[in-house]
Design a protein around this motif. Structure first.
Motif, PDB file in Angstrom:
ATOM      1  N   THR A 175       5.656  28.809 -10.733  1.00  0.00           N
ATOM      2  CA  THR A 175       4.325  28.641 -11.326  1.00  0.00           C
ATOM      3  C   THR A 175       4.087  27.235 -11.886  1.00  0.00           C
ATOM      4  OG1 THR A 175       5.091  29.458 -13.482  1.00  0.00           O
ATOM      5  CG2 THR A 175       4.207  31.081 -11.920  1.00  0.00           C
ATOM      6  N   LYS A 176       5.116  26.402 -11.911  1.00  0.00           N
ATOM      7  CA  LYS A 176       4.958  25.066 -12.490  1.00  0.00           C
ATOM      8  C   LYS A 176       3.925  24.225 -11.751  1.00  0.00           C
ATOM      9  CE  LYS A 176       9.519  24.620 -14.615  1.00  0.00           C
ATOM     10  NZ  LYS A 176      10.812  23.898 -14.627  1.00  0.00           N
ATOM     11  N   SER A 177       3.839  24.418 -10.447  1.00  0.00           N
ATOM     12  CA  SER A 177       2.917  23.614  -9.643  1.00  0.00           C
ATOM     13  C   SER A 177       1.455  23.972  -9.890  1.00  0.00           C
ATOM     14  CB  SER A 177       3.234  23.780  -8.152  1.00  0.00           C
ATOM     15  OG  SER A 177       3.099  25.139  -7.760  1.00  0.00           O
ATOM     16  N   ASN A 178       1.214  25.074 -10.610  1.00  0.00           N
ATOM     17  CA  ASN A 178      -0.167  25.487 -10.888  1.00  0.00           C
ATOM     18  C   ASN A 178      -0.807  24.686 -12.017  1.00  0.00           C
ATOM     19  OD1 ASN A 178       1.343  28.148  -9.888  1.00  0.00           O
ATOM     20  ND2 ASN A 178      -0.805  28.277  -9.290  1.00  0.00           N
ATOM     21  N   ILE A 179      -0.027  23.882 -12.721  1.00  0.00           N
ATOM     22  CA  ILE A 179      -0.547  23.060 -13.806  1.00  0.00           C
ATOM     23  C   ILE A 179      -0.197  21.601 -13.545  1.00  0.00           C
ATOM     24  CG2 ILE A 179      -0.470  22.573 -16.279  1.00  0.00           C
ATOM     25  CD1 ILE A 179       0.072  25.464 -16.799  1.00  0.00           C
ATOM     26  N   ARG A 180      -1.234  20.774 -13.505  1.00  0.00           N
ATOM     27  CA  ARG A 180      -1.032  19.336 -13.269  1.00  0.00           C
ATOM     28  C   ARG A 180      -1.670  18.517 -14.379  1.00  0.00           C
ATOM     29  NH1 ARG A 180      -3.417  17.859  -7.661  1.00  0.00           N
ATOM     30  NH2 ARG A 180      -4.726  19.714  -7.920  1.00  0.00           N
ATOM     31  N   ILE A 181      -1.095  17.355 -14.615  1.00  0.00           N
ATOM     32  CA  ILE A 181      -1.671  16.414 -15.572  1.00  0.00           C
ATOM     33  C   ILE A 181      -2.021  15.141 -14.817  1.00  0.00           C
ATOM     34  CG2 ILE A 181      -1.372  15.160 -17.730  1.00  0.00           C
ATOM     35  CD1 ILE A 181       0.873  17.090 -18.447  1.00  0.00           C
ATOM     36  N   LEU A 182      -3.299  14.772 -14.861  1.00  0.00           N
ATOM     37  CA  LEU A 182      -3.756  13.550 -14.210  1.00  0.00           C
ATOM     38  C   LEU A 182      -4.168  12.524 -15.257  1.00  0.00           C
ATOM     39  CD1 LEU A 182      -6.065  15.036 -11.403  1.00  0.00           C
ATOM     40  CD2 LEU A 182      -3.632  14.463 -11.237  1.00  0.00           C
ATOM     41  N   LYS A 183      -4.095  11.271 -14.887  1.00  0.00           N
ATOM     42  CA  LYS A 183      -4.593  10.196 -15.741  1.00  0.00           C
ATOM     43  C   LYS A 183      -6.043   9.930 -15.378  1.00  0.00           C
ATOM     44  CE  LYS A 183      -3.525   7.066 -18.883  1.00  0.00           C
ATOM     45  NZ  LYS A 183      -3.055   7.434 -20.235  1.00  0.00           N
ATOM     46  N   ASN A 184      -6.871   9.813 -16.377  1.00  0.00           N
ATOM     47  CA  ASN A 184      -8.295   9.591 -16.129  1.00  0.00           C
ATOM     48  C   ASN A 184      -8.523   8.253 -15.433  1.00  0.00           C
ATOM     49  OD1 ASN A 184     -11.035   9.993 -16.137  1.00  0.00           O
ATOM     50  ND2 ASN A 184     -11.334   9.535 -18.298  1.00  0.00           N
ATOM     51  N   VAL A 185      -9.363   8.285 -14.413  1.00  0.00           N
ATOM     52  CA  VAL A 185      -9.738   7.063 -13.693  1.00  0.00           C
ATOM     53  C   VAL A 185     -11.163   6.716 -14.109  1.00  0.00           C
ATOM     54  CG1 VAL A 185     -10.092   5.993 -11.448  1.00  0.00           C
ATOM     55  CG2 VAL A 185      -8.247   7.664 -11.752  1.00  0.00           C
ATOM     56  N   ARG A 186     -11.302   5.644 -14.864  1.00  0.00           N
ATOM     57  CA  ARG A 186     -12.612   5.277 -15.403  1.00  0.00           C
ATOM     58  C   ARG A 186     -13.485   4.630 -14.330  1.00  0.00           C
ATOM     59  NH1 ARG A 186     -13.629   4.975 -20.615  1.00  0.00           N
ATOM     60  NH2 ARG A 186     -15.727   5.130 -19.742  1.00  0.00           N
ATOM     61  N   ALA A 187     -14.708   5.146 -14.218  1.00  0.00           N
ATOM     62  CA  ALA A 187     -15.675   4.600 -13.265  1.00  0.00           C
ATOM     63  C   ALA A 187     -17.070   4.521 -13.870  1.00  0.00           C
ATOM     64  CB  ALA A 187     -15.704   5.462 -11.995  1.00  0.00           C
ATOM     65  N   PHE A 188     -17.380   5.459 -14.793  1.00  0.00           N
ATOM     66  CA  PHE A 188     -18.702   5.535 -15.395  1.00  0.00           C
ATOM     67  C   PHE A 188     -18.654   5.076 -16.853  1.00  0.00           C
ATOM     68  CE2 PHE A 188     -19.037   9.525 -12.538  1.00  0.00           C
ATOM     69  CZ  PHE A 188     -19.300   8.739 -11.428  1.00  0.00           C
ATOM     70  N   ALA A 189     -19.800   5.179 -17.511  1.00  0.00           N
ATOM     71  CA  ALA A 189     -19.866   4.893 -18.949  1.00  0.00           C
ATOM     72  C   ALA A 189     -19.486   6.127 -19.763  1.00  0.00           C
ATOM     73  CB  ALA A 189     -21.274   4.435 -19.326  1.00  0.00           C
ATOM     74  N   SER A 190     -19.165   7.212 -19.067  1.00  0.00           N
ATOM     75  CA  SER A 190     -18.809   8.467 -19.721  1.00  0.00           C
ATOM     76  C   SER A 190     -17.371   8.854 -19.404  1.00  0.00           C
ATOM     77  CB  SER A 190     -19.748   9.588 -19.270  1.00  0.00           C
ATOM     78  OG  SER A 190     -19.270  10.842 -19.701  1.00  0.00           O
ATOM     79  N   PRO A 191     -16.470   8.788 -20.380  1.00  0.00           N
ATOM     80  CA  PRO A 191     -15.077   9.167 -20.126  1.00  0.00           C
ATOM     81  C   PRO A 191     -14.921  10.605 -19.636  1.00  0.00           C
ATOM     82  CG  PRO A 191     -15.268   7.982 -22.205  1.00  0.00           C
ATOM     83  CD  PRO A 191     -16.659   8.272 -21.754  1.00  0.00           C
ATOM     84  N   LYS A 192     -15.724  11.532 -20.168  1.00  0.00           N
ATOM     85  CA  LYS A 192     -15.568  12.925 -19.761  1.00  0.00           C
ATOM     86  C   LYS A 192     -16.047  13.150 -18.330  1.00  0.00           C
ATOM     87  CE  LYS A 192     -16.118  17.650 -21.405  1.00  0.00           C
ATOM     88  NZ  LYS A 192     -16.707  18.555 -22.419  1.00  0.00           N
ATOM     89  N   LYS A 193     -17.140  12.525 -17.951  1.00  0.00           N
ATOM     90  CA  LYS A 193     -17.588  12.635 -16.560  1.00  0.00           C
ATOM     91  C   LYS A 193     -16.557  12.021 -15.627  1.00  0.00           C
ATOM     92  CE  LYS A 193     -22.442  12.483 -17.912  1.00  0.00           C
ATOM     93  NZ  LYS A 193     -23.609  11.627 -18.074  1.00  0.00           N
ATOM     94  N   ASP A 194     -15.970  10.908 -16.048  1.00  0.00           N
ATOM     95  CA  ASP A 194     -14.891  10.301 -15.254  1.00  0.00           C
ATOM     96  C   ASP A 194     -13.746  11.281 -15.063  1.00  0.00           C
ATOM     97  OD1 ASP A 194     -16.158   7.836 -14.995  1.00  0.00           O
ATOM     98  OD2 ASP A 194     -15.253   7.009 -16.795  1.00  0.00           O
ATOM     99  N   ALA A 195     -13.383  11.975 -16.141  1.00  0.00           N
ATOM    100  CA  ALA A 195     -12.255  12.905 -16.084  1.00  0.00           C
ATOM    101  C   ALA A 195     -12.538  14.057 -15.127  1.00  0.00           C
ATOM    102  CB  ALA A 195     -11.957  13.442 -17.489  1.00  0.00           C
ATOM    103  N   ILE A 196     -13.741  14.607 -15.181  1.00  0.00           N
ATOM    104  CA  ILE A 196     -14.100  15.708 -14.286  1.00  0.00           C
ATOM    105  C   ILE A 196     -14.154  15.227 -12.839  1.00  0.00           C
ATOM    106  CG2 ILE A 196     -15.934  17.341 -13.684  1.00  0.00           C
ATOM    107  CD1 ILE A 196     -16.623  17.445 -16.688  1.00  0.00           C
ATOM    108  N   GLN A 197     -14.733  14.035 -12.635  1.00  0.00           N
ATOM    109  CA  GLN A 197     -14.794  13.450 -11.298  1.00  0.00           C
ATOM    110  C   GLN A 197     -13.395  13.229 -10.740  1.00  0.00           C
ATOM    111  OE1 GLN A 197     -17.912  12.180  -9.606  1.00  0.00           O
ATOM    112  NE2 GLN A 197     -16.477  12.336  -7.909  1.00  0.00           N
ATOM    113  N   THR A 198     -12.499  12.720 -11.584  1.00  0.00           N
ATOM    114  CA  THR A 198     -11.111  12.488 -11.169  1.00  0.00           C
ATOM    115  C   THR A 198     -10.448  13.786 -10.734  1.00  0.00           C
ATOM    116  OG1 THR A 198     -10.868  10.598 -12.678  1.00  0.00           O
ATOM    117  CG2 THR A 198      -8.841  11.677 -11.951  1.00  0.00           C
ATOM    118  N   ALA A 199     -10.643  14.834 -11.536  1.00  0.00           N
ATOM    119  CA  ALA A 199     -10.017  16.122 -11.234  1.00  0.00           C
ATOM    120  C   ALA A 199     -10.583  16.751  -9.962  1.00  0.00           C
ATOM    121  CB  ALA A 199     -10.200  17.068 -12.418  1.00  0.00           C
ATOM    122  N   ILE A 200     -11.898  16.674  -9.773  1.00  0.00           N
ATOM    123  CA  ILE A 200     -12.515  17.267  -8.584  1.00  0.00           C
ATOM    124  C   ILE A 200     -11.971  16.629  -7.310  1.00  0.00           C
ATOM    125  CG2 ILE A 200     -14.704  17.439  -7.309  1.00  0.00           C
ATOM    126  CD1 ILE A 200     -16.088  18.021  -9.945  1.00  0.00           C
TER     127      ILE A 200
END
Length: 363
Positions: free
Chosen positions: A83-108
């Motif tokens: 089950t370990k592979s079911n949880i991942r940690i990514l580093k946010n890739v900044r592209a917008f003026a919104s860190p949270k939108k960047d984070a969601i975009q990165t994850a998608i």
């Protein structure tokens, strides 16, 4: 307000049965310095009643300076190898003026599944959360589903004030779906398909606004096909989150929420917002005019009773359906204080920016 109350009842309660688990989900959780909240979220993830082969959890680290990452890493190490592979940690890739939108975009971009669900690091997830979404998706043709959100109970006046305000807003949210003129959702419990996200070009056109990862995307999805954007009215899907701990955090949060309102595309949303502002501002003005003896005290009391009654009906509607605590003893005090707080936030919204996760943003 009456329309929203009627609309709330028009949204049918969804009671899911033992539907087979067929839908796969990518659950996206952006976080920044959430070491205090993460243990509770992780415990609720562990208690979810859903096959792990059909779900992945993508945590996106937005430059945390505390031990948030190590908390998640330690949790993953304690899982079984399968089950370990079911949880991942990514580093946010900044592209917008919104860190949270960047984070969601990165994850998608890294998501393995078609259905995306976003939630926050300070949330707790009910055990049948994913089962409820799974059953709803199999029964309805949808591209986006807004889910219910509540606050954890608190004993301080500030937490009670937030509890009352937030649950009133939740009734308005659900009621707006019932009158087929939906106006908002909450990113702490929001599901949509990757294909629909791509069809509306994701966060493009609002990526210069720091907040609004939920509402602006919702508006675009609603314009794309409103008949396929639903509200999941079910206790089994109710996500709980934490209220702000102090007045500074509360005011900063509300200024952030209010700052995006001028960018809404939906004219009905703007109208509702304007009515709320005028209602609160009207009471404050009436209070000041009463002090200067322009209005009589009786006239002010009539204004107060009318406004407080309308708000209470909305507040009570959500609490009764979702079996939340009523806290009626604090309601009158909160109803008197809130217009002044709301007016103060309005002034700050016009003349200042706000701080979010130790970063300052302009309107």
């Amino acid at each position: 307000m009456i329309r929203f109350l009627i609309g709330f009842d028009r949204v049918s309660e969804f009671k899911f049965l033992n539907t087979s688990s067929k839908v796969s989900f990518s659950v996206i959780i952006p976080f920044r310095n959430e070491s205090e909240s993460l243990p509770q979220l992780l415990a609720s993830i562990k208690g979810l009643n859903y096959p792990l082969k059909h779900v992945e959890f993508i945590f996106v680290d937005d430059d945390s300076t505390d031990n948030s990452v190590s908390i998640i890493t330690k949790y993953v190490k304690g899982l079984e190898d399968s089950t370990k592979s079911n949880i991942r940690i990514l580093k946010n890739v900044r592209a917008f003026a919104s860190p949270k939108k960047d984070a969601i975009q990165t994850a998608i971009q890294h998501a393995a599944h078609e259905w995306i669900i976003t939630t926050d690091a300070d949330c707790s997830l009910p055990k049948n959360w994913l089962q409820c979404y799974n059953a709803y998706i199999q029964k309805h043709e949808v591209i986006m589903i807004a889910g219910p959100v509540s606050y954890h109970k608190g004993s301080s006046f500030l937490s009670i004030l937030q509890y009352i305000e937030f649950h009133t807003l939740q009734t308005v949210t659900i009621g707006s779906f019932g009158i087929e003129n939906a106006i908002m959702c909450n990113g702490a419990n929001l599901a949509y398909t990757k294909s629909a996200f791509s069809s509306v070009n994701g966060f493009q056109d609002n990526n210069t606004i720091a907040s609004g990862d939920d509402v602006f995307l919702f508006e675009k999805m609603y314009r794309l096909d409103k008949k396929k954007v639903h509200f999941l009215k079910s206790e089994a899907a109710l996500v709980t989150t934490l209220p702000e701990k102090n007045w500074k955090g509360f005011i900063e949060q509300r200024v952030r929420w209010a700052s995006k309102s001028s960018h809404y595309k939906n004219s009905f949303t703007k109208l509702v917002g304007l009515l709320v502002v005028l209602g609160n501002l009207g009471f404050v003005t009436g209070f000041l005019l009463t002090i200067f003896q322009v209005f009589t005290l009786q006239f002010l009391l009539v204004i107060f009773v009318l406004k407080a009654t309308a708000d209470f009906l909305l507040y009570q509607k959500f609490n009764r359906f979702f079996t939340r605590e009523q806290k009626p003893s604090f309601y009158i005090i909160s109803s008197f204080v809130y217009p002044f707080v709301s007016t103060f936030i309005l002034i700050l919204t016009v003349f200042s920016g706000y701080t979010w996760k130790d970063r300052h943003f302009m309107k």
